[in-house]
Design an enzyme around this catalytic site. Sequence first.
Site, PDB file in Angstrom:
ATOM      1  N   HIS A  37     -49.438  37.987 -19.196  1.00 46.52           N
ATOM      2  CA  HIS A  37     -50.250  38.685 -18.180  1.00 46.52           C
ATOM      3  C   HIS A  37     -49.874  38.197 -16.797  1.00 46.52           C
ATOM      4  O   HIS A  37     -49.111  37.242 -16.652  1.00 46.52           O
ATOM      5  CB  HIS A  37     -51.748  38.552 -18.479  1.00 46.52           C
ATOM      6  CG  HIS A  37     -52.306  37.176 -18.342  1.00 46.52           C
ATOM      7  ND1 HIS A  37     -51.958  36.145 -19.186  1.00 46.52           N
ATOM      8  CD2 HIS A  37     -53.187  36.642 -17.456  1.00 46.52           C
ATOM      9  CE1 HIS A  37     -52.612  35.046 -18.834  1.00 46.52           C
ATOM     10  NE2 HIS A  37     -53.360  35.324 -17.777  1.00 46.52           N
ATOM     11  N   HIS A  39     -51.308  36.687 -14.125  1.00 45.71           N
ATOM     12  CA  HIS A  39     -51.889  35.609 -13.314  1.00 45.71           C
ATOM     13  C   HIS A  39     -50.827  34.615 -12.832  1.00 45.71           C
ATOM     14  O   HIS A  39     -49.899  34.286 -13.569  1.00 45.71           O
ATOM     15  CB  HIS A  39     -52.990  34.886 -14.107  1.00 45.71           C
ATOM     16  CG  HIS A  39     -54.268  35.665 -14.177  1.00 45.71           C
ATOM     17  ND1 HIS A  39     -55.227  35.457 -15.140  1.00 45.71           N
ATOM     18  CD2 HIS A  39     -54.733  36.670 -13.383  1.00 45.71           C
ATOM     19  CE1 HIS A  39     -56.245  36.298 -14.937  1.00 45.71           C
ATOM     20  NE2 HIS A  39     -55.955  37.049 -13.883  1.00 45.71           N
ATOM     21  N   ASP A  41     -50.661  31.448 -12.530  1.00 44.20           N
ATOM     22  CA  ASP A  41     -50.366  30.262 -13.349  1.00 44.20           C
ATOM     23  C   ASP A  41     -49.583  30.625 -14.618  1.00 44.20           C
ATOM     24  O   ASP A  41     -49.322  29.766 -15.464  1.00 44.20           O
ATOM     25  CB  ASP A  41     -51.644  29.469 -13.674  1.00 44.20           C
ATOM     26  CG  ASP A  41     -52.692  30.283 -14.415  1.00 44.20           C
ATOM     27  OD1 ASP A  41     -52.750  31.514 -14.241  1.00 44.20           O
ATOM     28  OD2 ASP A  41     -53.481  29.678 -15.178  1.00 44.20           O
ATOM     29  N   HIS A  42     -49.177  31.890 -14.754  1.00 46.05           N
ATOM     30  CA  HIS A  42     -48.352  32.332 -15.887  1.00 46.05           C
ATOM     31  C   HIS A  42     -47.005  32.903 -15.445  1.00 46.05           C
ATOM     32  O   HIS A  42     -46.096  33.029 -16.253  1.00 46.05           O
ATOM     33  CB  HIS A  42     -49.119  33.371 -16.722  1.00 46.05           C
ATOM     34  CG  HIS A  42     -50.346  32.795 -17.348  1.00 46.05           C
ATOM     35  ND1 HIS A  42     -50.460  32.537 -18.696  1.00 46.05           N
ATOM     36  CD2 HIS A  42     -51.508  32.359 -16.790  1.00 46.05           C
ATOM     37  CE1 HIS A  42     -51.644  31.984 -18.933  1.00 46.05           C
ATOM     38  NE2 HIS A  42     -52.291  31.875 -17.791  1.00 46.05           N
ATOM     39  N   HIS A  93     -59.196  39.734 -20.772  1.00 44.62           N
ATOM     40  CA  HIS A  93     -59.003  38.736 -19.707  1.00 44.62           C
ATOM     41  C   HIS A  93     -58.391  39.436 -18.490  1.00 44.62           C
ATOM     42  O   HIS A  93     -58.881  39.314 -17.378  1.00 44.62           O
ATOM     43  CB  HIS A  93     -58.102  37.625 -20.242  1.00 44.62           C
ATOM     44  CG  HIS A  93     -57.734  36.580 -19.233  1.00 44.62           C
ATOM     45  ND1 HIS A  93     -58.651  35.717 -18.692  1.00 44.62           N
ATOM     46  CD2 HIS A  93     -56.543  36.257 -18.664  1.00 44.62           C
ATOM     47  CE1 HIS A  93     -58.036  34.899 -17.838  1.00 44.62           C
ATOM     48  NE2 HIS A  93     -56.754  35.212 -17.800  1.00 44.62           N
ATOM     49  N   ASP A 115     -54.019  33.976 -22.402  1.00 44.65           N
ATOM     50  CA  ASP A 115     -55.395  33.583 -22.076  1.00 44.65           C
ATOM     51  C   ASP A 115     -56.416  34.480 -22.768  1.00 44.65           C
ATOM     52  O   ASP A 115     -57.540  34.638 -22.281  1.00 44.65           O
ATOM     53  CB  ASP A 115     -55.633  33.660 -20.557  1.00 44.65           C
ATOM     54  CG  ASP A 115     -54.939  32.536 -19.800  1.00 44.65           C
ATOM     55  OD1 ASP A 115     -54.337  31.666 -20.447  1.00 44.65           O
ATOM     56  OD2 ASP A 115     -55.010  32.546 -18.558  1.00 44.65           O
ATOM     57  N   HIS A 153     -53.422  27.345 -22.559  1.00 46.68           N
ATOM     58  CA  HIS A 153     -54.113  26.228 -21.901  1.00 46.68           C
ATOM     59  C   HIS A 153     -54.738  25.298 -22.932  1.00 46.68           C
ATOM     60  O   HIS A 153     -55.237  25.752 -23.960  1.00 46.68           O
ATOM     61  CB  HIS A 153     -55.227  26.726 -20.968  1.00 46.68           C
ATOM     62  CG  HIS A 153     -54.734  27.553 -19.813  1.00 46.68           C
ATOM     63  ND1 HIS A 153     -54.099  27.006 -18.728  1.00 46.68           N
ATOM     64  CD2 HIS A 153     -54.772  28.891 -19.600  1.00 46.68           C
ATOM     65  CE1 HIS A 153     -53.771  27.973 -17.872  1.00 46.68           C
ATOM     66  NE2 HIS A 153     -54.171  29.131 -18.377  1.00 46.68           N
TER      67      HIS A 153
HETATM   68 ZN   LIG Z   1     -55.070  34.206 -16.943  1.00 47.58          ZN
END
Ligand SMILES: [Zn+2]
Length: 240
Positions: A37, A39, A41-42, A93, A115, A153
Site C-alpha cells: 500500500h 503509506h 513507511d512502506h 487500512h 498493514d 510491523h
Molecule cells: Zn499503512
Amino acid sequence: MLHDGTQAVVVDPGDAAPVLQALKAQGLQLAGILVTHHHPDHVGGIAALRPHLRGPVWGPARERIPAPFTPLADGDTVAVLGQAFEVLDVPGHTAGHIAYLQQQGGTAPLLFCGDTLFSAGCGRLFEGTPAQMHRSLSRLAALPSGTRVCCTHEYTLSNLKFAAAVEPGNLQRAQYQAQCEERRAQGLPTLPSSIGLERQINPFLRCETPEVMAAARAQGAVGEDAVSVLAALREWKNRF
Ligand SMILES: [Zn+2]
C-alpha cells in the site's frame, strides 16, 4: 526480504538503508520490490533503491506508488525468484491495499499482508470501512492454518495488551503473550505468526465469539453482527 542466496526481493521498503546493508552483508542483488500500500513507511525507500534494482516494483493498481511500477489487482499472479505469488485485494487500512500469497507454498505458504493483519491486531481504518476490513480479514483468516503471516510491523506486544483486555479468559492468548514477551526480551522478532494462531488469539478475527462480542457491547457496539463488533473493537483500540 526473500532471497535465494543470489537474488533478493524486498517487501514495503520504508527505508533504503537497512535494505542496502542487508544486501551488501549477504552479497545479494535486488531483483524486485513488492509493495502492499501507499503509506510512506512502506514506499519511502523505493527511490534510493532504484539504482540498485534489477527488476520491477510491483504495487497496488488502485494506489499511488512511486512510478514506474507494475500495477496489480485481485487474482493477478507475480513471479518472484521462481515462486508464484497470488495477489489478494484486502481494502480497509487503505482503499487499494493488496496482499501477496505464495502459491504451492506447501502447508506453510508465505503471506505478505502489509498493514491489514498484524499479529494479535489489525491496521487502522484510514481509508476503508469496518465492513471492508471485516471482509479482508475474513478472507485472510480462511487461508490454511499454517500460512505464515509476514506483516510489516512488530506490534505484537502492544496488540496483545489490547487482546488481553478484550478476552481476559483466552488461555491461548495468555500463553502466546508470555512467549512473545520472552522473545522480545531476547531481542527476537515475534514474526512471522500463522493464520491458525491468529484465529485463536487475534480479537479482530474473533468477532463472532461470545467473550469478544460481550467486550464490544460494553464498549458501545451498535449491533451483534461481526462488522459492528469489529467497528467497536477498532474504535476502542484507537484510544486504548
Ligand atoms: Zn499503512
